[in-house]
Design a protein around this motif. Structure first.
Motif, PDB file in Angstrom:
ATOM      1  N   ARG A 129     -38.309 -28.142 106.116  1.00 55.48           N
ATOM      2  CA  ARG A 129     -38.557 -26.783 106.614  1.00 55.48           C
ATOM      3  C   ARG A 129     -37.456 -25.799 106.195  1.00 55.48           C
ATOM      4  O   ARG A 129     -37.462 -24.659 106.611  1.00 55.48           O
ATOM      5  CB  ARG A 129     -38.694 -26.800 108.137  1.00 55.48           C
ATOM      6  N   GLN A 130     -36.488 -26.254 105.385  1.00 51.07           N
ATOM      7  CA  GLN A 130     -35.415 -25.428 104.812  1.00 51.07           C
ATOM      8  C   GLN A 130     -34.579 -24.705 105.870  1.00 51.07           C
ATOM      9  O   GLN A 130     -34.147 -23.556 105.678  1.00 51.07           O
ATOM     10  CB  GLN A 130     -35.960 -24.414 103.801  1.00 51.07           C
ATOM     11  N   ALA A 131     -34.309 -25.373 106.984  1.00 55.03           N
ATOM     12  CA  ALA A 131     -33.492 -24.770 108.037  1.00 55.03           C
ATOM     13  C   ALA A 131     -32.067 -24.536 107.551  1.00 55.03           C
ATOM     14  O   ALA A 131     -31.460 -25.407 106.936  1.00 55.03           O
ATOM     15  CB  ALA A 131     -33.474 -25.659 109.278  1.00 55.03           C
ATOM     16  N   ASP A 132     -31.557 -23.332 107.824  1.00 49.97           N
ATOM     17  CA  ASP A 132     -30.158 -23.006 107.561  1.00 49.97           C
ATOM     18  C   ASP A 132     -29.298 -23.268 108.794  1.00 49.97           C
ATOM     19  O   ASP A 132     -28.081 -23.375 108.699  1.00 49.97           O
ATOM     20  CB  ASP A 132     -30.021 -21.522 107.187  1.00 49.97           C
ATOM     21  N   ARG A 133     -29.967 -23.342 109.948  1.00 55.95           N
ATOM     22  CA  ARG A 133     -29.266 -23.555 111.218  1.00 55.95           C
ATOM     23  C   ARG A 133     -30.279 -24.155 112.195  1.00 55.95           C
ATOM     24  O   ARG A 133     -31.443 -23.769 112.208  1.00 55.95           O
ATOM     25  CB  ARG A 133     -28.749 -22.232 111.759  1.00 55.95           C
ATOM     26  N   ILE A 134     -29.797 -25.086 113.029  1.00 54.99           N
ATOM     27  CA  ILE A 134     -30.608 -25.652 114.113  1.00 54.99           C
ATOM     28  C   ILE A 134     -29.788 -25.490 115.377  1.00 54.99           C
ATOM     29  O   ILE A 134     -28.593 -25.818 115.390  1.00 54.99           O
ATOM     30  CB  ILE A 134     -30.942 -27.137 113.864  1.00 54.99           C
ATOM     31  N   VAL A 135     -30.413 -24.976 116.431  1.00 51.79           N
ATOM     32  CA  VAL A 135     -29.686 -24.748 117.677  1.00 51.79           C
ATOM     33  C   VAL A 135     -30.437 -25.346 118.865  1.00 51.79           C
ATOM     34  O   VAL A 135     -31.652 -25.536 118.823  1.00 51.79           O
ATOM     35  CB  VAL A 135     -29.428 -23.240 117.937  1.00 51.79           C
ATOM     36  N   MET A 136     -29.669 -25.646 119.894  1.00 52.43           N
ATOM     37  CA  MET A 136     -30.202 -26.104 121.178  1.00 52.43           C
ATOM     38  C   MET A 136     -29.338 -25.511 122.272  1.00 52.43           C
ATOM     39  O   MET A 136     -28.210 -25.072 122.016  1.00 52.43           O
ATOM     40  CB  MET A 136     -30.158 -27.631 121.270  1.00 52.43           C
ATOM     41  N   ASP A 137     -29.857 -25.534 123.511  1.00 52.72           N
ATOM     42  CA  ASP A 137     -29.089 -24.983 124.625  1.00 52.72           C
ATOM     43  C   ASP A 137     -29.044 -25.957 125.820  1.00 52.72           C
ATOM     44  O   ASP A 137     -29.529 -25.645 126.895  1.00 52.72           O
ATOM     45  CB  ASP A 137     -29.636 -23.617 125.049  1.00 52.72           C
TER      46      ASP A 137
END
Length: 186
Positions: A129-137
């Motif tokens: 999916r070509q993610a440049d950043r993955i975040v979670m909270d």
């Protein structure tokens, strides 16, 4: 529909047949302690209202060796959500995905499955999916989840005070972030 397979882990899109598993997991106080809150059990109607909706989130079941054991969702963050997470306009460049997940079968906790799941999800989001950043909270008190995410290459970047309602109070959450390194092989 299959999203991906990684060894014993399969991630596939949520189907109607998964309602009973979701109800079982989201009515279990051990699971709810970490996801949704023990004061927030779900019945079938509530599961359908919350998880079976047509929007931009990809909602999936996690299978381990063919057995459904949990839930994961991922979605692109828009500028509004990036702002809620404390990112500025300069951070809007690139592709940012967020994920939320839980292992709903406590017998599968503390066996390294969460680490395998998150490692495989990161690989999927970065490569496919070509993610440049993955975040979670994750909530700040959930040290086990945060340790898992850090093992997978996430780092704490920002504390959001009183960010999420959980068991009758507003809880602090960490924004944890994964960014692939230039030239890094997954």
């Amino acid at each position: 529909m299959l999203v991906y397979e990684a060894g014993p882990i399969t991630v596939r899109e949520l189907e109607e047949k998964d309602v009973l598993s979701m109800v079982s997991w989201l009515s279990n106080p051990d699971v709810l302690q970490y996801y949704e809150g023990r004061d927030n059990p779900h019945d079938a109607e509530r599961v359908r209202e919350q998880f079976y909706v047509d929007d931009d989130e990809t909602r999936c079941i996690i299978e381990y060796e063919g057995k459904p054991i949990g839930y994961i969702q991922f979605y692109l963050l828009d500028e509004e959500m990036l702002g809620e997470y404390g990112y500025g306009e300069s951070d809007a460049d690139g592709i940012t995905f967020a994920t939320d997940q839980f292992i709903g079968e406590p017998d599968y906790w503390n066996k390294g499955i969460g680490t395998k799941l998150m490692t495989s999800m990161v690989e999927y989001l970065v490569v496919q999916r070509q993610a440049d950043r993955i975040v979670m909270d994750p909530q700040a008190w959930n040290e086990r989840a945060i340790a898992c995410y850090e093992k997978c290459g996430f780092r704490k970047v920002r504390l959001l005070e009183k960010h999420e309602q959980h068991e009758g109070e507003m809880r602090d959450c960490w924004i944890v972030e994964y960014r692939p390194l230039q030239g890094q092989t997954l």
